[in-house]
Motif scaffolding. Structure first.
Motif, PDB file in Angstrom:
ATOM      1  N   ARG A  90       0.930  -1.161  -0.124  1.00  0.00           N
ATOM      2  CA  ARG A  90      -0.089   0.067   0.118  1.00  0.00           C
ATOM      3  C   ARG A  90       0.765   1.172   0.016  1.00  0.00           C
ATOM      4  O   ARG A  90       0.637   2.237  -0.720  1.00  0.00           O
ATOM      5  CB  ARG A  90      -1.081  -0.052   1.214  1.00  0.00           C
ATOM      6  CG  ARG A  90      -1.925   1.170   1.393  1.00  0.00           C
ATOM      7  CD  ARG A  90      -2.571   1.452   2.842  1.00  0.00           C
ATOM      8  NE  ARG A  90      -3.217   0.055   2.895  1.00  0.00           N
ATOM      9  CZ  ARG A  90      -4.401  -0.379   2.277  1.00  0.00           C
ATOM     10  NH1 ARG A  90      -5.281   0.738   1.348  1.00  0.00           N
ATOM     11  NH2 ARG A  90      -4.948  -1.500   2.521  1.00  0.00           N
ATOM     12  N   THR A  94       1.383   3.963  -3.209  1.00  0.00           N
ATOM     13  CA  THR A  94       0.899   5.422  -2.862  1.00  0.00           C
ATOM     14  C   THR A  94       2.183   6.391  -3.170  1.00  0.00           C
ATOM     15  O   THR A  94       1.946   7.216  -3.957  1.00  0.00           O
ATOM     16  CB  THR A  94       0.730   5.516  -1.486  1.00  0.00           C
ATOM     17  OG1 THR A  94      -0.523   4.619  -1.144  1.00  0.00           O
ATOM     18  CG2 THR A  94       0.334   6.821  -1.158  1.00  0.00           C
ATOM     19  N   ARG A  98       1.790   8.715  -6.157  1.00  0.00           N
ATOM     20  CA  ARG A  98       1.613  10.281  -5.766  1.00  0.00           C
ATOM     21  C   ARG A  98       2.619  11.069  -6.569  1.00  0.00           C
ATOM     22  O   ARG A  98       2.461  12.173  -7.290  1.00  0.00           O
ATOM     23  CB  ARG A  98       1.990  10.339  -4.405  1.00  0.00           C
ATOM     24  CG  ARG A  98       0.739  10.068  -3.461  1.00  0.00           C
ATOM     25  CD  ARG A  98       0.892  10.124  -2.063  1.00  0.00           C
ATOM     26  NE  ARG A  98       0.687  11.662  -1.773  1.00  0.00           N
ATOM     27  CZ  ARG A  98       1.775  12.385  -1.044  1.00  0.00           C
ATOM     28  NH1 ARG A  98       2.542  11.628  -0.291  1.00  0.00           N
ATOM     29  NH2 ARG A  98       1.530  13.815  -0.859  1.00  0.00           N
ATOM     30  N   ARG A 128      -5.119   0.375  -7.405  1.00  0.00           N
ATOM     31  CA  ARG A 128      -6.386   1.138  -8.092  1.00  0.00           C
ATOM     32  C   ARG A 128      -6.537   2.347  -7.002  1.00  0.00           C
ATOM     33  O   ARG A 128      -6.836   3.357  -7.285  1.00  0.00           O
ATOM     34  CB  ARG A 128      -7.855   0.247  -8.212  1.00  0.00           C
ATOM     35  CG  ARG A 128      -8.563   1.227  -8.689  1.00  0.00           C
ATOM     36  CD  ARG A 128     -10.102   0.564  -8.983  1.00  0.00           C
ATOM     37  NE  ARG A 128     -10.887   1.196  -9.603  1.00  0.00           N
ATOM     38  CZ  ARG A 128     -12.142   0.711  -9.903  1.00  0.00           C
ATOM     39  NH1 ARG A 128     -12.470  -0.387  -9.650  1.00  0.00           N
ATOM     40  NH2 ARG A 128     -13.056   1.568 -10.327  1.00  0.00           N
ATOM     41  N   GLN A 129      -6.670   2.063  -5.717  1.00  0.00           N
ATOM     42  CA  GLN A 129      -7.105   2.895  -4.446  1.00  0.00           C
ATOM     43  C   GLN A 129      -6.007   3.988  -4.384  1.00  0.00           C
ATOM     44  O   GLN A 129      -6.132   5.177  -4.422  1.00  0.00           O
ATOM     45  CB  GLN A 129      -7.097   2.148  -3.250  1.00  0.00           C
ATOM     46  CG  GLN A 129      -8.393   1.343  -3.103  1.00  0.00           C
ATOM     47  CD  GLN A 129      -8.116   0.561  -1.764  1.00  0.00           C
ATOM     48  OE1 GLN A 129      -7.252   0.383  -0.964  1.00  0.00           O
ATOM     49  NE2 GLN A 129      -8.972  -0.470  -1.770  1.00  0.00           N
ATOM     50  N   ALA A 130      -4.557   3.508  -4.519  1.00  0.00           N
ATOM     51  CA  ALA A 130      -3.604   4.548  -4.501  1.00  0.00           C
ATOM     52  C   ALA A 130      -3.595   5.598  -5.693  1.00  0.00           C
ATOM     53  O   ALA A 130      -3.481   6.698  -5.400  1.00  0.00           O
ATOM     54  CB  ALA A 130      -2.231   3.903  -4.562  1.00  0.00           C
ATOM     55  N   MET A 132      -6.371   6.408  -7.418  1.00  0.00           N
ATOM     56  CA  MET A 132      -7.548   7.277  -7.273  1.00  0.00           C
ATOM     57  C   MET A 132      -7.133   8.350  -6.236  1.00  0.00           C
ATOM     58  O   MET A 132      -7.627   9.375  -6.319  1.00  0.00           O
ATOM     59  CB  MET A 132      -8.825   6.585  -6.690  1.00  0.00           C
ATOM     60  CG  MET A 132      -9.201   5.470  -7.880  1.00  0.00           C
ATOM     61  SD  MET A 132      -9.572   6.124  -9.409  1.00  0.00           S
ATOM     62  CE  MET A 132     -11.253   6.541  -9.297  1.00  0.00           C
ATOM     63  N   ALA A 133      -6.691   7.932  -5.133  1.00  0.00           N
ATOM     64  CA  ALA A 133      -6.356   8.996  -3.911  1.00  0.00           C
ATOM     65  C   ALA A 133      -5.258  10.064  -4.363  1.00  0.00           C
ATOM     66  O   ALA A 133      -5.344  11.218  -4.189  1.00  0.00           O
ATOM     67  CB  ALA A 133      -5.853   8.217  -2.660  1.00  0.00           C
ATOM     68  N   ALA A 134      -4.308   9.442  -5.338  1.00  0.00           N
ATOM     69  CA  ALA A 134      -3.405  10.377  -5.715  1.00  0.00           C
ATOM     70  C   ALA A 134      -4.101  11.450  -6.802  1.00  0.00           C
ATOM     71  O   ALA A 134      -3.630  12.703  -6.850  1.00  0.00           O
ATOM     72  CB  ALA A 134      -2.171   9.823  -6.606  1.00  0.00           C
ATOM     73  N   VAL A 136      -7.180  12.369  -6.641  1.00  0.00           N
ATOM     74  CA  VAL A 136      -7.801  13.261  -6.057  1.00  0.00           C
ATOM     75  C   VAL A 136      -6.852  14.663  -5.248  1.00  0.00           C
ATOM     76  O   VAL A 136      -7.192  15.766  -5.571  1.00  0.00           O
ATOM     77  CB  VAL A 136      -8.823  12.634  -4.995  1.00  0.00           C
ATOM     78  CG1 VAL A 136      -9.355  13.745  -3.986  1.00  0.00           C
ATOM     79  CG2 VAL A 136      -9.816  11.960  -5.514  1.00  0.00           C
ATOM     80  N   GLU A 137      -5.802  13.932  -4.711  1.00  0.00           N
ATOM     81  CA  GLU A 137      -4.695  14.932  -3.981  1.00  0.00           C
ATOM     82  C   GLU A 137      -4.199  15.811  -5.092  1.00  0.00           C
ATOM     83  O   GLU A 137      -4.053  16.944  -4.495  1.00  0.00           O
ATOM     84  CB  GLU A 137      -3.802  13.935  -3.396  1.00  0.00           C
ATOM     85  CG  GLU A 137      -2.791  14.787  -2.698  1.00  0.00           C
ATOM     86  CD  GLU A 137      -1.504  14.040  -2.074  1.00  0.00           C
ATOM     87  OE1 GLU A 137      -0.701  14.656  -1.546  1.00  0.00           O
ATOM     88  OE2 GLU A 137      -1.587  12.801  -2.220  1.00  0.00           O
TER      89      GLU A 137
END
Length: 188
Positions: A90, A94, A98, A128-130, A132-134, A136-137
């Motif tokens: 994770r 990330t 990022r 996928r989660q990483a 999507m989070a990047a 948004v950030e």
């Protein structure tokens, strides 16, 4: 996709063989992908260089622009995962996505994606989660696509091309796990 810039995508690349299918798919969809090699998780340094050169060779053959991170930031990777070894993937995903999002924004790319989505051995949902989070950030689109459908095709093509194919994700922990499984007679 009306404007030229709307098709420009930064594709994080973990290695040459894993780039084969995503590059083909993205081009078929009308994107103009540029590669980005940022993988401070790869250990040892000789392995890092070997993967980097395999990607460079593949990119030359495909007339594909690839950005290579200027530094081998191994310390940065270890700062992210130390004392989190059980959840290291994770933090590794990330960190890499990022950075890819940051470079994509700076380079005025419309979106970014990753070749990590091609391997059936990666933790797909975490990738996928990483991503999507990047997204948004950093305020940029993350192109999610399940590239695993082309994994076998990419393996076959990488063999045809004589590209170096590694046996572990890259981190020292996965290298250790691979040898432990082998000594126990297990398969991945």
């Amino acid at each position: 996709m009306a404007e030229h810039g709307d098709r420009k995508m930064l594709l994080h690349v973990c290695c040459g063989p894993c780039a084969i299918y995503p590059l083909e798919r993205l081009r078929e969809q009308g994107f103009e992908p540029h590669g980005y090699f940022f993988n401070p998780n790869i250990h040892p340094y000789a392995e890092y260089l070997r993967r980097r050169e395999a990607l460079a060779s593949f990119a030359r053959g495909e007339d594909w622009p690839v950005i290579f991170a200027p530094d081998y930031s191994l310390e940065q990777y270890f700062r992210e995962v130390v004392y989190r070894e059980g959840d290291r993937c994770r933090f590794c995903f990330t960190q890499r996505l990022r950075q890819t999002a940051r470079v994509a924004v700076r380079g005025r790319f419309a979106a970014f994606s990753t070749t990590l989505l091609v391997s059936p051995f990666q933790k797909h949902d975490l990738v996928r989660q990483a991503g999507m989070a990047a997204a948004v950030e950093y305020g940029i689109s993350f192109h999610y696509e399940d590239f695993r459908l082309g994994f076998r095709k990419a393996v076959s093509r990488s063999r045809e091309l004589g590209l170096y194919r590694q046996q572990y994700c890259g981190c020292v922990f996965s290298e250790r796990d691979r040898h432990e499984r082998r000594s126990k007679g297990e398969r991945r």
